[in-house]
Design a protein around this motif. Structure first.
Motif, PDB file in Angstrom:
ATOM      1  N   ARG A   1      33.246  -1.900  55.782  1.00  0.00           N
ATOM      2  CA  ARG A   1      34.269  -0.976  55.280  1.00  0.00           C
ATOM      3  C   ARG A   1      33.894  -0.565  53.868  1.00  0.00           C
ATOM      4  N   VAL A   2      33.785   0.735  53.635  1.00  0.00           N
ATOM      5  CA  VAL A   2      33.392   1.295  52.346  1.00  0.00           C
ATOM      6  C   VAL A   2      34.666   1.574  51.551  1.00  0.00           C
ATOM      7  N   VAL A   3      34.938   0.740  50.558  1.00  0.00           N
ATOM      8  CA  VAL A   3      36.177   0.856  49.796  1.00  0.00           C
ATOM      9  C   VAL A   3      35.855   0.762  48.302  1.00  0.00           C
ATOM     10  N   ARG A   4      36.587   1.493  47.497  1.00  0.00           N
ATOM     11  CA  ARG A   4      36.387   1.377  46.052  1.00  0.00           C
ATOM     12  C   ARG A   4      36.804  -0.009  45.591  1.00  0.00           C
ATOM     13  N   SER A   5      36.021  -0.591  44.692  1.00  0.00           N
ATOM     14  CA  SER A   5      36.304  -1.938  44.212  1.00  0.00           C
ATOM     15  C   SER A   5      37.704  -2.038  43.621  1.00  0.00           C
ATOM     16  N   ALA A   6      38.180  -0.940  43.021  1.00  0.00           N
ATOM     17  CA  ALA A   6      39.505  -0.941  42.406  1.00  0.00           C
ATOM     18  C   ALA A   6      40.619  -1.019  43.427  1.00  0.00           C
ATOM     19  N   ASN A   7      40.284  -0.783  44.727  1.00  0.00           N
ATOM     20  CA  ASN A   7      41.321  -0.698  45.750  1.00  0.00           C
ATOM     21  C   ASN A   7      41.279  -1.837  46.761  1.00  0.00           C
ATOM     22  N   ILE A   8      40.625  -2.929  46.403  1.00  0.00           N
ATOM     23  CA  ILE A   8      40.612  -4.124  47.245  1.00  0.00           C
ATOM     24  C   ILE A   8      40.718  -5.329  46.320  1.00  0.00           C
ATOM     25  N   SER A   9      41.474  -6.326  46.722  1.00  0.00           N
ATOM     26  CA  SER A   9      41.750  -7.452  45.820  1.00  0.00           C
ATOM     27  C   SER A   9      40.476  -8.156  45.362  1.00  0.00           C
ATOM     28  N   GLU A  10      39.506  -8.334  46.273  1.00  0.00           N
ATOM     29  CA  GLU A  10      38.265  -9.014  45.897  1.00  0.00           C
ATOM     30  C   GLU A  10      37.412  -8.182  44.946  1.00  0.00           C
ATOM     31  N   GLY A  11      37.731  -6.891  44.832  1.00  0.00           N
ATOM     32  CA  GLY A  11      36.939  -6.020  43.974  1.00  0.00           C
ATOM     33  C   GLY A  11      37.148  -6.247  42.494  1.00  0.00           C
ATOM     34  N   ALA A  12      38.248  -6.915  42.118  1.00  0.00           N
ATOM     35  CA  ALA A  12      38.502  -7.166  40.695  1.00  0.00           C
ATOM     36  C   ALA A  12      37.389  -8.013  40.085  1.00  0.00           C
ATOM     37  N   ALA A  13      36.937  -9.013  40.819  1.00  0.00           N
ATOM     38  CA  ALA A  13      35.858  -9.866  40.318  1.00  0.00           C
ATOM     39  C   ALA A  13      34.559  -9.073  40.193  1.00  0.00           C
ATOM     40  N   ALA A  14      34.318  -8.161  41.127  1.00  0.00           N
ATOM     41  CA  ALA A  14      33.109  -7.335  41.070  1.00  0.00           C
ATOM     42  C   ALA A  14      33.125  -6.443  39.841  1.00  0.00           C
ATOM     43  N   LEU A  15      34.251  -5.817  39.553  1.00  0.00           N
ATOM     44  CA  LEU A  15      34.346  -4.935  38.390  1.00  0.00           C
ATOM     45  C   LEU A  15      34.270  -5.719  37.090  1.00  0.00           C
ATOM     46  N   ALA A  16      34.785  -6.943  37.086  1.00  0.00           N
ATOM     47  CA  ALA A  16      34.671  -7.781  35.886  1.00  0.00           C
ATOM     48  C   ALA A  16      33.214  -8.152  35.630  1.00  0.00           C
ATOM     49  N   GLU A  17      32.462  -8.354  36.714  1.00  0.00           N
ATOM     50  CA  GLU A  17      31.044  -8.701  36.595  1.00  0.00           C
ATOM     51  C   GLU A  17      30.209  -7.488  36.210  1.00  0.00           C
ATOM     52  N   GLU A  18      30.522  -6.343  36.819  1.00  0.00           N
ATOM     53  CA  GLU A  18      29.761  -5.111  36.586  1.00  0.00           C
ATOM     54  C   GLU A  18      30.708  -3.929  36.728  1.00  0.00           C
ATOM     55  N   PRO A  19      31.149  -3.346  35.599  1.00  0.00           N
ATOM     56  CA  PRO A  19      32.093  -2.219  35.665  1.00  0.00           C
ATOM     57  C   PRO A  19      31.569  -1.019  36.446  1.00  0.00           C
ATOM     58  N   GLY A  20      30.255  -0.923  36.606  1.00  0.00           N
ATOM     59  CA  GLY A  20      29.678   0.189  37.342  1.00  0.00           C
ATOM     60  C   GLY A  20      29.688   0.007  38.850  1.00  0.00           C
ATOM     61  N   ALA A  21      30.176  -1.153  39.337  1.00  0.00           N
ATOM     62  CA  ALA A  21      30.203  -1.411  40.776  1.00  0.00           C
ATOM     63  C   ALA A  21      31.412  -0.717  41.401  1.00  0.00           C
ATOM     64  N   GLU A  22      31.320   0.605  41.518  1.00  0.00           N
ATOM     65  CA  GLU A  22      32.450   1.386  42.027  1.00  0.00           C
ATOM     66  C   GLU A  22      32.795   1.038  43.464  1.00  0.00           C
ATOM     67  N   TRP A  23      31.760   0.709  44.279  1.00  0.00           N
ATOM     68  CA  TRP A  23      31.968   0.517  45.704  1.00  0.00           C
ATOM     69  C   TRP A  23      31.857  -0.947  46.095  1.00  0.00           C
ATOM     70  N   PHE A  24      32.721  -1.346  47.026  1.00  0.00           N
ATOM     71  CA  PHE A  24      32.769  -2.732  47.513  1.00  0.00           C
ATOM     72  C   PHE A  24      32.475  -2.735  49.002  1.00  0.00           C
ATOM     73  N   MET A  25      31.602  -3.638  49.427  1.00  0.00           N
ATOM     74  CA  MET A  25      31.275  -3.800  50.836  1.00  0.00           C
ATOM     75  C   MET A  25      32.188  -4.859  51.444  1.00  0.00           C
ATOM     76  N   ASP A  26      33.221  -4.394  52.137  1.00  0.00           N
ATOM     77  CA  ASP A  26      34.123  -5.302  52.846  1.00  0.00           C
ATOM     78  C   ASP A  26      33.502  -5.586  54.203  1.00  0.00           C
ATOM     79  N   TYR A  27      32.758  -6.692  54.278  1.00  0.00           N
ATOM     80  CA  TYR A  27      32.014  -7.011  55.493  1.00  0.00           C
ATOM     81  C   TYR A  27      32.802  -7.970  56.364  1.00  0.00           C
ATOM     82  N   ARG A  28      32.928  -7.608  57.638  1.00  0.00           N
ATOM     83  CA  ARG A  28      33.598  -8.458  58.621  1.00  0.00           C
ATOM     84  C   ARG A  28      32.631  -8.726  59.773  1.00  0.00           C
ATOM     85  N   ASN A  29      32.532  -9.992  60.191  1.00  0.00           N
ATOM     86  CA  ASN A  29      31.736 -10.338  61.358  1.00  0.00           C
ATOM     87  C   ASN A  29      32.352  -9.741  62.621  1.00  0.00           C
ATOM     88  N   ALA A  30      31.610  -9.801  63.716  1.00  0.00           N
ATOM     89  CA  ALA A  30      32.067  -9.189  64.957  1.00  0.00           C
ATOM     90  C   ALA A  30      33.333  -9.833  65.509  1.00  0.00           C
TER      91      ALA A  30
END
Length: 294
Positions: A51-80
């Motif tokens: 799932r292609v979601v902006r880091s700002a719009n998923i709860s786990e994305g807060a940690a990504a943006l804190a690590e790298e503010p340029g990480a606009e996109w978050f890979m919400d990966y789900r197994n089958a």
């Protein structure tokens, strides 16, 4: 009427995914809906959902943006099976291919594209074969795990390696042993890791090292999926394990053959410790629309 969503099917060396763009984070897929989309007979078919979601719009994305503010996109990966996973080495290349092809992101020559994952931010760059992703630091878990798999006469010791998600690598004696494995049956682990693990079975090529590059073959059983044609982080874990067993003279560059193709692995020093990088192709196959199961 069932909700209809757009999707794209993609793969990296046969490890295939259903890519769904959801920039605003409006889509809340249940485990059952993910499993239905990934079903190879009644759905689109895939080893997982990206799932292609902006880091700002998923709860786990807060940690990504804190690590790298340029990480606009978050890979919400789900197994089958719908379960969430920390990282996917093949999936993140397909993810990068998608956001670049659709104009959601750009990757100028010589630069990197940061993508948020549950394992942290991962940087991707273009490579001769497609994309290279820096998987970051890795570690060996000293707890030995015995692995029993159908097709092996006795249990084998496995080396636990973490590359952002957990792996157990098992060395086999021959190509015949590798080919004789029946991975339609879940291998048994003793002890079972707290969060499960992907299990890689490896054999060396002959010769193991040619022109300074190591070469191995691998098959993999992915947690929440089953046997797949490829597993990117598993490829990295397998190369790390074989180098670990081979000793100090072993190379830092590896070629790993999986049923779906060939991937490259490179280990390199950084200020925070050794990192491992994975390189290989990413392909977008087709796009369409699908009705979500209720």
């Amino acid at each position: 009427m069932p909700e209809t969503i757009a999707f794209t099917k993609g793969h990296g060396t046969g490890n295939d995914f259903v890519v769904i763009a959801d920039p605003e984070g409006d889509l809340d897929l249940s485990d059952e809906q993910v499993a239905a989309l990934c079903d190879r007979r009644f759905g689109i078919g895939g080893d997982g959902i990206l799932r292609v979601v902006r880091s700002a719009n998923i709860s786990e994305g807060a940690a990504a943006l804190a690590e790298e503010p340029g990480a606009e996109w978050f890979m919400d990966y789900r197994n089958a099976d719908g379960s969430k996973a920390e990282m996917c080495g093949n999936g993140i290349r397909v993810f990068a291919k998608y956001v670049l092809e659709t104009g959601l992101a750009t990757l100028p020559s010589g630069s990197t594209l940061p993508i948020g994952t549950r394992a942290g931010v991962r940087d991707l760059a273009r490579s001769e074969t497609g994309f290279q992703v820096d998987l970051g630091r890795w570690r060996v878990d000293p707890v030995e795990t015995l692995v029993r798999a159908r097709g092996l006469a006795v249990s084998r010791p496995g080396l636990r390696i973490d590359v952002g998600n957990p792996h157990i690598v098992v060395a086999l004696q021959s190509a015949e042993e590798l080919e004789g494995l029946d991975l339609t049956v879940v291998p048994h682990l003793d002890p079972v890791p707290p969060h499960g693990a992907n299990i890689e079975f490896v054999v060396p090529r002959d010769p193991l090292v040619h022109d300074g590059v190591g070469a191995i073959r691998m098959r993999v059983f992915e947690r929440g999926v089953g046997e797949t044609l490829s597993c990117g982080t598993g490829v990295a874990a397998a190369a790390l394990a074989v180098r670990h067993w081979a000793g100090a003279a072993a190379p830092d560059h590896w070629r790993v053959d999986v049923p779906g193709g060939t991937l490259g692995v490179r280990m390199f020093p950084t200020e925070e410790g050794e990192h491992v990088a994975l390189s290989g192709p990413a392909t977008l196959v087709f796009s369409g629309e699908v009705a979500l199961a209720r």
